[in-house]
Design a protein around this motif. Structure first.
Motif, PDB file in Angstrom:
ATOM      1  N   TYR A  63      37.774  15.868   1.943  1.00 30.52           N
ATOM      2  CA  TYR A  63      38.863  15.389   2.794  1.00 30.52           C
ATOM      3  C   TYR A  63      38.412  14.262   3.733  1.00 30.52           C
ATOM      4  O   TYR A  63      38.911  14.129   4.835  1.00 30.52           O
ATOM      5  N   GLN A  64      37.453  13.465   3.270  1.00 24.18           N
ATOM      6  CA  GLN A  64      37.052  12.227   3.950  1.00 24.18           C
ATOM      7  C   GLN A  64      36.335  12.455   5.281  1.00 24.18           C
ATOM      8  O   GLN A  64      36.316  11.581   6.153  1.00 24.18           O
ATOM      9  N   GLY A  65      35.764  13.611   5.459  1.00 26.20           N
ATOM     10  CA  GLY A  65      34.996  13.893   6.665  1.00 26.20           C
ATOM     11  C   GLY A  65      35.881  14.192   7.864  1.00 26.20           C
ATOM     12  O   GLY A  65      37.093  14.403   7.747  1.00 26.20           O
ATOM     13  N   LEU A  66      35.260  14.222   9.030  1.00 22.15           N
ATOM     14  CA  LEU A  66      35.989  14.496  10.264  1.00 22.15           C
ATOM     15  C   LEU A  66      36.747  13.266  10.735  1.00 22.15           C
ATOM     16  O   LEU A  66      36.287  12.128  10.555  1.00 22.15           O
ATOM     17  N   LEU A  70      34.398  19.023   3.771  1.00 19.74           N
ATOM     18  CA  LEU A  70      34.407  17.808   4.591  1.00 19.74           C
ATOM     19  C   LEU A  70      34.389  16.559   3.715  1.00 19.74           C
ATOM     20  O   LEU A  70      35.119  15.596   3.967  1.00 19.74           O
ATOM     21  N   GLN A  71      33.572  16.586   2.684  1.00 23.88           N
ATOM     22  CA  GLN A  71      33.488  15.437   1.781  1.00 23.88           C
ATOM     23  C   GLN A  71      34.791  15.231   1.030  1.00 23.88           C
ATOM     24  O   GLN A  71      35.253  14.092   0.848  1.00 23.88           O
ATOM     25  N   ASP A 123      41.543  13.005   6.409  1.00 21.83           N
ATOM     26  CA  ASP A 123      42.536  12.737   5.368  1.00 21.83           C
ATOM     27  C   ASP A 123      43.934  12.626   5.977  1.00 21.83           C
ATOM     28  O   ASP A 123      44.479  13.600   6.498  1.00 21.83           O
ATOM     29  N   THR A 137      44.138  18.903   8.224  1.00 23.30           N
ATOM     30  CA  THR A 137      44.053  17.471   7.953  1.00 23.30           C
ATOM     31  C   THR A 137      44.817  16.677   9.014  1.00 23.30           C
ATOM     32  O   THR A 137      45.758  17.171   9.636  1.00 23.30           O
ATOM     33  N   LEU A 167      40.221  17.085   9.935  1.00 21.41           N
ATOM     34  CA  LEU A 167      39.773  16.240   8.833  1.00 21.41           C
ATOM     35  C   LEU A 167      40.456  14.871   8.861  1.00 21.41           C
ATOM     36  O   LEU A 167      41.602  14.737   9.297  1.00 21.41           O
ATOM     37  N   TYR A 192      37.916  22.316  12.425  1.00 19.67           N
ATOM     38  CA  TYR A 192      37.631  20.964  11.951  1.00 19.67           C
ATOM     39  C   TYR A 192      38.941  20.196  11.792  1.00 19.67           C
ATOM     40  O   TYR A 192      39.872  20.669  11.127  1.00 19.67           O
ATOM     41  N   PHE A 238      40.191  24.512   8.870  1.00 24.23           N
ATOM     42  CA  PHE A 238      40.379  23.068   8.708  1.00 24.23           C
ATOM     43  C   PHE A 238      41.864  22.705   8.786  1.00 24.23           C
ATOM     44  O   PHE A 238      42.720  23.452   8.303  1.00 24.23           O
ATOM     45  N   GLN A 289      40.029  16.083  18.162  1.00 22.29           N
ATOM     46  CA  GLN A 289      39.206  17.220  17.753  1.00 22.29           C
ATOM     47  C   GLN A 289      39.092  18.237  18.893  1.00 22.29           C
ATOM     48  O   GLN A 289      39.186  19.455  18.673  1.00 22.29           O
TER      49      GLN A 289
END
Length: 271
Positions: free
Chosen positions: A61-64, A58-59, A107, A124, A105, A103, A122, A71
């Protein structure tokens, strides 16, 4: 050959034998496919590893993405695929041990989708926003679910442990860095071969899960075209960095679809 060389070879042989025995001893029956696999983790360990690694992903790729509607859309499609998977397993008296979670992301530059062992999937925003239909999203998520249920991460870890053991043995036997580098290069070639086979297996899962969930599996062909256009003759999207070329995957996906539906894809599936 002097005594030192003989001792060195003997130690190297022992390390190599232990590495090989350890690899073939680390076997388990896949709870979903029923196949026996060489894996380095139990299903519980896969789940725990995925849980520990998720915050780092998550960190990275800039979080959610701060868009709950989007989402929810990803969750809805992903859960439909899991429902289809579980229904198919019930008919075979099998059970899915993985608690899947999806998730989206934030990004918006990196075109990527990936899965951690144990069921964390995940995608993006950069890839999500390029997809035009729910069937395309189902194909991408189904592909990633395929990596999890086929236990590709646990298999790769077992292969890496084997390669590291053999590389160490070659280093001791050769007594120089050059020999170790040659062995390491061979190991990397082995991983590349298996990695690409894993991607094609995941494509098979993507086709089948999408169809079982009511989506037209031919949408995956459109995903490959989207990814090919995104590359634009430059370096490929991250989603393709370890994958076979989109054109090769198109041929393979067409083959899988034909095998699954020899009389043609049924009418009424959602695009």
């Amino acid at each position: 050959m002097d005594r030192i060389d003989i001792n060195r070879l003997a130690i190297a042989a022992v390390i190599a034998i232990i590495s090989i025995i350890s690899y073939f001893s680390a076997s388990d029956n896949n709870p979903i496919t029923g196949e026996k696999q060489q894996v380095a983790l139990s299903t519980r360990e896969e789940i725990n590893l995925g849980l520990r690694a998720a915050p780092e992903m998550l960190q990275q790729y800039q979080g959610l993405l701060p868009n709950q509607q989007a989402q929810n859309h990803v969750n809805n499609i992903g859960n439909q695929l899991i429902t289809a998977l579980n229904s198919a397993l019930e008919r075979k008296s099998r059970k899915n041990p993985y608690p899947f979670k999806f998730y989206l992301l934030a990004d918006n530059q990196t075109i990527n989708a990936f899965a951690l062992p144990g069921g964390r999937v995940f995608i993006t925003a950069a890839l999500y926003h390029r997809l035009a239909t729910e069937g395309q999203l189902a194909g991408v998520l189904g592909h990633e679910i395929g990596h999890v249920v086929a236990r590709h991460s646990a298999q790769q870890l077992a292969k890496q442990n084997l390669t590291q053991g053999l590389t160490g043995a070659a280093d001791i036997a050769g007594g120089d860095i050059k020999t170790a580098r040659i062995a390491q290069a061979i190991g990397q070639l082995i991983h590349m071969k298996y990695g690409r086979a894993d991607e094609l297996e995941a494509d098979t899962w993507g086709v089948k899960l999408a169809a079982q969930a009511g989506y037209d599996p031919r949408s995956m062909l459109n995903v490959m075209q989207i990814l090919e256009r995104a590359a634009g003759g430059q370096s490929p999207p991250e989603f393709l960095s370890t994958h076979p070329k989109p054109t090769n995957r198109i041929v393979y996906i067409q083959h899988v679809i034909h095998e699954a539906f020899p009389n043609g894809v049924p009418e009424g599936l959602r695009p």
